[in-house]
Design a protein around this motif. Structure first.
Motif, PDB file in Angstrom:
ATOM      1  N   VAL A  76      41.867  35.658  32.762  1.00 13.38           N
ATOM      2  CA  VAL A  76      42.375  36.728  33.632  1.00 13.38           C
ATOM      3  C   VAL A  76      41.310  37.069  34.662  1.00 13.38           C
ATOM      4  O   VAL A  76      40.160  37.303  34.315  1.00 13.38           O
ATOM      5  N   LYS A  77      41.725  37.062  35.935  1.00 12.26           N
ATOM      6  CA  LYS A  77      40.811  37.495  37.000  1.00 12.26           C
ATOM      7  C   LYS A  77      41.479  38.687  37.658  1.00 12.26           C
ATOM      8  O   LYS A  77      42.632  38.572  38.085  1.00 12.26           O
ATOM      9  N   SER A  78      40.793  39.802  37.716  1.00  8.48           N
ATOM     10  CA  SER A  78      41.448  40.974  38.283  1.00  8.48           C
ATOM     11  C   SER A  78      40.483  41.776  39.123  1.00  8.48           C
ATOM     12  O   SER A  78      39.311  41.907  38.797  1.00  8.48           O
ATOM     13  N   GLY A  79      40.988  42.293  40.225  1.00  5.62           N
ATOM     14  CA  GLY A  79      40.165  43.104  41.117  1.00  5.62           C
ATOM     15  C   GLY A  79      41.082  43.977  41.944  1.00  5.62           C
ATOM     16  O   GLY A  79      42.295  44.027  41.695  1.00  5.62           O
ATOM     17  N   SER A  80      40.487  44.621  42.962  1.00  5.45           N
ATOM     18  CA  SER A  80      41.301  45.549  43.751  1.00  5.45           C
ATOM     19  C   SER A  80      42.368  44.823  44.570  1.00  5.45           C
ATOM     20  O   SER A  80      43.343  45.432  45.010  1.00  5.45           O
ATOM     21  N   GLU A  81      42.192  43.485  44.785  1.00 10.61           N
ATOM     22  CA  GLU A  81      43.221  42.761  45.582  1.00 10.61           C
ATOM     23  C   GLU A  81      44.331  42.216  44.706  1.00 10.61           C
ATOM     24  O   GLU A  81      45.270  41.606  45.206  1.00 10.61           O
TER      25      GLU A  81
END
Ligand SMILES: Nc1ncnc2c1ncn2[C@@H]1O[C@H](COP(=O)(O)OP(=O)(O)OP(=O)(O)O)[C@@H](O)[C@H]1O
Ligand SMILES: [Mg+2]
Length: 397
Positions: free
Chosen positions: A375-380
């Motif tokens: 899982v890769k998660s950020g503000s975008e």
């Protein structure tokens, strides 16, 4: 005291004769102010590779270089020349003597003019001590220190990575243990709860056909609907808990996704969101169609739910080394780092009406396919990457 020494020097020519010879360091004496002739005591002669008391002037050897701090000195800058020509006194000057054939020697040099009784300069004397070995040892030592430092840095980095890896594995194990425990509880509970529910549903169905209860038909419908919803939650939950057998069939993931895509697209459009499918060149793999369909729908639904209007959901497939990768990317609000760790834990939800069973179901399906979820998660937004091995049972994961 110095006066006494001077007196002795004057009285004993032997002392001044012998002193340069007895000196443990190099002594070079310019016998006039031109420095064309410089004679060297035995130590200095050895340093320059000539016979004792031989004449050797750097002025007569153009191929002979004297350097200070890596810069070649001009004739006028040489300590002995400065003393002989200009009366300079030089003390503790580090010089590198670069001989032919690449030999280089380092010495700490001091120099002073030689004056006659009238104070007129008649030559110059240089004393020096060779420190080549000392400097080389110091340099080697600092180079060693540097490589030792690098080695320690590398090892520290390796240890930190190992520690992080262990921490991740421990977290995974805890998650699996919890899943297992919940699974056992669920298997019993699900069965027990379903039985009375079936009875209630049966009676509700009978009652809602009674003519005298017709005004309450909508209530009965709602009750049956809610019971069905509860039943489907239990089914979902049991599918996580149970180690149901997976029916693998060798097929192309792109074909499965192409068939499924219109459904996701319609769901996306109904929420004013957009959706894209980018199939890549991938090899066939062993998958259970209904399970992968469920996995994709769960991830797509989460992605769409996390986005504002006009957000784009992108489903991709591609090869990464020997793995087939399915990627579901959204432009949503992202998942908080502390929540990323909770993904896969049954009933973890941040949604008002969520059950928190979608992602655990995905983890279970992935596990049964020997696939790994990243899982890769950020503000975008968030990207779920599922890495499938080309052949199950290859021990690829
Ligand atoms: N793509 C995503 N973007 C942001 N948050 C996400 C995303 N996917 C999962 N989550 C977070 O993980 C939680 C768990 O997801 P999961 O699908 O298991 O349950 P849910 O969506 O809350 O409920 P449901 O059982 O209806 O799927 C979500 O509540 C949400 O906080
Ligand atoms: Mg969900």
């Amino acid at each position: 005291m110095l006066d006494l020494v001077k007196k002795v020097f004057k009285q004993s020519t032997m002392l001044s004769d012998k002193l340069p010879e007895l000196m443990p360091g190099g002594v070079s004496i310019a016998i006039d102010t031109t420095c064309q002739k410089i004679v060297h005591n035995p130590v200095a002669a050895r340093f320059f590779g000539i016979e004792d008391w031989g004449n050797f002037s750097p002025l007569n050897f153009p191929s002979f270089k004297v350097l200070h701090n890596g810069k070649v000195l001009l004739t006028d800058e040489l300590p002995i020349v400065r003393s002989a020509r200009y009366g300079d006194e030089v003390s503790g000057f580090e010089l590198e003597f670069a001989f032919q054939e690449g030999i280089s020697k380092i010495a700490i040099v001091s120099s002073c003019p030689l004056k006659n009784e009238l104070g007129v300069i008649i030559g110059a004397m240089t004393t020096f001590e060779e420190v080549t070995e000392l400097i080389h040892n110091t340099r080697n030592l600092s180079a060693h220190g540097l490589s030792l430092g690098l080695l320690i840095d590398d090892r520290t980095k390796e240890l930190r990575e190992e520690f992080d890896k262990r921490e991740k594995i421990e977290l995974e194990v805890t998650k699996l243990e919890r899943l297992n425990l919940i699974g056992q509880l669920a298997a019993g509970l699900g069965h027990e709860v379903r039985n009375p529910m079936t009875t209630i549903r049966g009676f509700l169905q009978i009652l809602h056909t009674k003519s005298d209860l017709l005004p309450y038909k909508s209530y009965f419908d709602l009750m049956i609907e809610e019971l069905d919803r509860a039943n489907s939650i239990i089914t979902d939950f049991l599918s996580i808990a149970k180690n149901k057998s997976t029916e693998f069939k060798r097929q192309c993931l792109n074909t499965l996704l192409t068939n499924l895509f219109p459904l996701i697209l319609a769901y996306a459009y109904s929420q004013d969101k957009k959706c894209n499918f980018e199939p890549g060149e991938i090899t066939e793999l062993d998958i259970d169609s209904s399970e992968i369909t469920q996995l994709v729908l769960n991830l797509a639904r989460n992605g769409l739910e996390a986005m504002h209007n006009n957000g784009y959901l992108t489903i991709r497939t591609f090869m990464d080394d020997q793995f087939i990768v399915l990627s579901v990317k959204d432009e949503g609000t992202g998942i908080k780092p502390e929540d990323v760790l909770k993904l896969g834990t049954p009933f973890f939800t941040t949604k008002e009406n969520g059950t928190g069973l979608g992602i655990p179901m995905c983890y279970n399906i992935a596990r049964r396919h020997f696939a790994k979820i990243e899982v890769k998660s950020g503000s975008e937004g968030t990207t779920f990457l599922i890495r499938f091995p080309q052949h199950i049972g290859n021990g690829a994961i």
